[in-house]
Scaffold this active site. Structure first.
Site, PDB file in Angstrom:
ATOM      1  N   ARG A  87       3.930  -3.911  14.958  1.00 23.72           N
ATOM      2  CA  ARG A  87       3.590  -3.479  13.598  1.00 23.72           C
ATOM      3  C   ARG A  87       4.856  -3.258  12.784  1.00 23.72           C
ATOM      4  O   ARG A  87       5.793  -2.620  13.224  1.00 23.72           O
ATOM      5  CB  ARG A  87       2.779  -2.188  13.638  1.00 23.72           C
ATOM      6  CG  ARG A  87       2.531  -1.666  12.220  1.00 23.72           C
ATOM      7  CD  ARG A  87       1.304  -0.849  12.108  1.00 23.72           C
ATOM      8  NE  ARG A  87       1.161  -0.331  10.765  1.00 23.72           N
ATOM      9  CZ  ARG A  87       0.261   0.555  10.416  1.00 23.72           C
ATOM     10  NH1 ARG A  87      -0.561   1.016  11.323  1.00 23.72           N
ATOM     11  NH2 ARG A  87       0.180   0.977   9.180  1.00 23.72           N
ATOM     12  N   ARG A  96      -2.160  -5.395   8.535  1.00 20.20           N
ATOM     13  CA  ARG A  96      -1.395  -4.878   9.667  1.00 20.20           C
ATOM     14  C   ARG A  96      -1.876  -5.474  10.988  1.00 20.20           C
ATOM     15  O   ARG A  96      -3.056  -5.796  11.141  1.00 20.20           O
ATOM     16  CB  ARG A  96      -1.412  -3.359   9.725  1.00 20.20           C
ATOM     17  CG  ARG A  96      -2.696  -2.659  10.080  1.00 20.20           C
ATOM     18  CD  ARG A  96      -3.684  -2.514   8.958  1.00 20.20           C
ATOM     19  NE  ARG A  96      -3.179  -1.979   7.699  1.00 20.20           N
ATOM     20  CZ  ARG A  96      -3.139  -0.685   7.409  1.00 20.20           C
ATOM     21  NH1 ARG A  96      -3.555   0.194   8.265  1.00 20.20           N
ATOM     22  NH2 ARG A  96      -2.714  -0.278   6.237  1.00 20.20           N
ATOM     23  N   ASP A  99      -3.530  -0.864  13.742  1.00 18.60           N
ATOM     24  CA  ASP A  99      -3.541   0.459  13.138  1.00 18.60           C
ATOM     25  C   ASP A  99      -4.287   1.373  14.100  1.00 18.60           C
ATOM     26  O   ASP A  99      -5.407   1.058  14.508  1.00 18.60           O
ATOM     27  CB  ASP A  99      -4.289   0.372  11.800  1.00 18.60           C
ATOM     28  CG  ASP A  99      -4.172   1.638  10.975  1.00 18.60           C
ATOM     29  OD1 ASP A  99      -3.194   2.391  11.140  1.00 18.60           O
ATOM     30  OD2 ASP A  99      -5.075   1.875  10.151  1.00 18.60           O
ATOM     31  N   ASP A 101      -5.470   5.310  14.518  1.00 18.60           N
ATOM     32  CA  ASP A 101      -5.593   6.590  13.825  1.00 18.60           C
ATOM     33  C   ASP A 101      -6.321   7.606  14.691  1.00 18.60           C
ATOM     34  O   ASP A 101      -7.336   7.261  15.322  1.00 18.60           O
ATOM     35  CB  ASP A 101      -6.428   6.425  12.550  1.00 18.60           C
ATOM     36  CG  ASP A 101      -5.724   5.626  11.474  1.00 18.60           C
ATOM     37  OD1 ASP A 101      -4.491   5.762  11.347  1.00 18.60           O
ATOM     38  OD2 ASP A 101      -6.399   4.857  10.766  1.00 18.60           O
TER      39      ASP A 101
HETATM   40  N1  ROI Z   1     -10.844  -2.247   5.806  1.00 13.49           N
HETATM   41  C1  ROI Z   1     -11.453  -2.544   6.960  1.00 13.49           C
HETATM   42  N2  ROI Z   1     -12.586  -3.219   6.921  1.00 13.49           N
HETATM   43  N3  ROI Z   1     -10.928  -2.165   8.156  1.00 13.49           N
HETATM   44  C2  ROI Z   1      -9.761  -1.475   8.234  1.00 13.49           C
HETATM   45  O1  ROI Z   1      -9.309  -1.134   9.351  1.00 13.49           O
HETATM   46  C3  ROI Z   1      -9.106  -1.138   7.038  1.00 13.49           C
HETATM   47  N4  ROI Z   1      -7.946  -0.425   7.031  1.00 13.49           N
HETATM   48  C4  ROI Z   1      -7.330  -0.123   5.901  1.00 13.49           C
HETATM   49  C5  ROI Z   1      -7.847  -0.548   4.566  1.00 13.49           C
HETATM   50  C6  ROI Z   1      -6.866  -1.514   3.948  1.00 13.49           C
HETATM   51  C7  ROI Z   1      -8.018   0.687   3.708  1.00 13.49           C
HETATM   52  N5  ROI Z   1      -9.109  -1.229   4.648  1.00 13.49           N
HETATM   53  C8  ROI Z   1      -9.690  -1.556   5.815  1.00 13.49           C
HETATM   54  O2  ROI Z   1      -6.217   0.583   5.938  1.00 13.49           O
END
Ligand code: ROI
Length: 164
Positions: A87, A96, A99, A101
């Site tokens: 990343r 990305r 991610d 979280d």
């Molecule tokens: N939209 C979707 N569908 N899935 C994500 O993981 C995701 N992550 C984000 C943003 C760009 C807000 N939108 C996303 O960070």
């Protein structure tokens, strides 16, 4: 005995073969010290929600972990995994490779400038709520109450299961 906590992690990718990236990250989560994976949702795909519109579709999943790590230590481990998967820092809400979280950490509420649990956008994101509901349909969340109520309130039908 060290007390362990049930934490929920959101995984997302929209670059470099997202299904492979989310699979790799799930495997890596199980290798974090003091941490084991209890359950993982299926993979879901959806258009980018809430970010720049010219992005590839995302693949998302949610995992339930049992961990003895503190919230900060767990966050650090997730950030290390993100880096080890390549990343790069990019624009906020931009594409990305992976991610990771912390969505929930037991029933703890953390409200620091750079670190909020429950995750700040948890309650409005179908790509988090639906996979979370799959593995924890009876969940009651700090700040938000019943997960099932949030799921009922979603008006998004943009999430699709990834078929393997
Ligand atoms: N939209 C979707 N569908 N899935 C994500 O993981 C995701 N992550 C984000 C943003 C760009 C807000 N939108 C996303 O960070």
């Amino acid at each position: 005995m060290t007390k362990d906590v049930l934490a929920y992690i959101g995984l997302g990718s929209n670059l470099n073969d997202p299904v492979i990236q989310v699979t790799r990250a799930l495997e890596a989560l199980g290798t974090i010290e003091g941490t084991s994976i209890l359950e993982a949702s299926q993979f879901y795909t959806s258009p980018a929600m809430g970010g720049p519109v010219d992005q590839a579709d995302y693949v998302n999943a949610v995992a339930a972990l049992r961990t003895v790590l503190s919230p900060r230590n767990l966050l650090q481990q997730l950030q290390l995994l993100e880096l080890s998967q390549g990343r790069k820092r990019g624009p906020r809400w931009g594409s990305r490779i992976i991610d990771l979280d912390i969505l929930l950490y037991g029933d703890r509420i953390i409200d620091e400038k750079d670190f909020r649990v429950p995750h700040i956008s948890l309650h409005q994101r179908a790509f988090v709520l639906i996979p979370l509901f799959e593995i924890a349909p009876d969940l009651i969340m700090p700040n938000h109450g019943k997960l099932s109520h949030l799921v009922d309130a979603l008006d998004s039908d943009e999430l699709e299961l990834v078929r393997n």
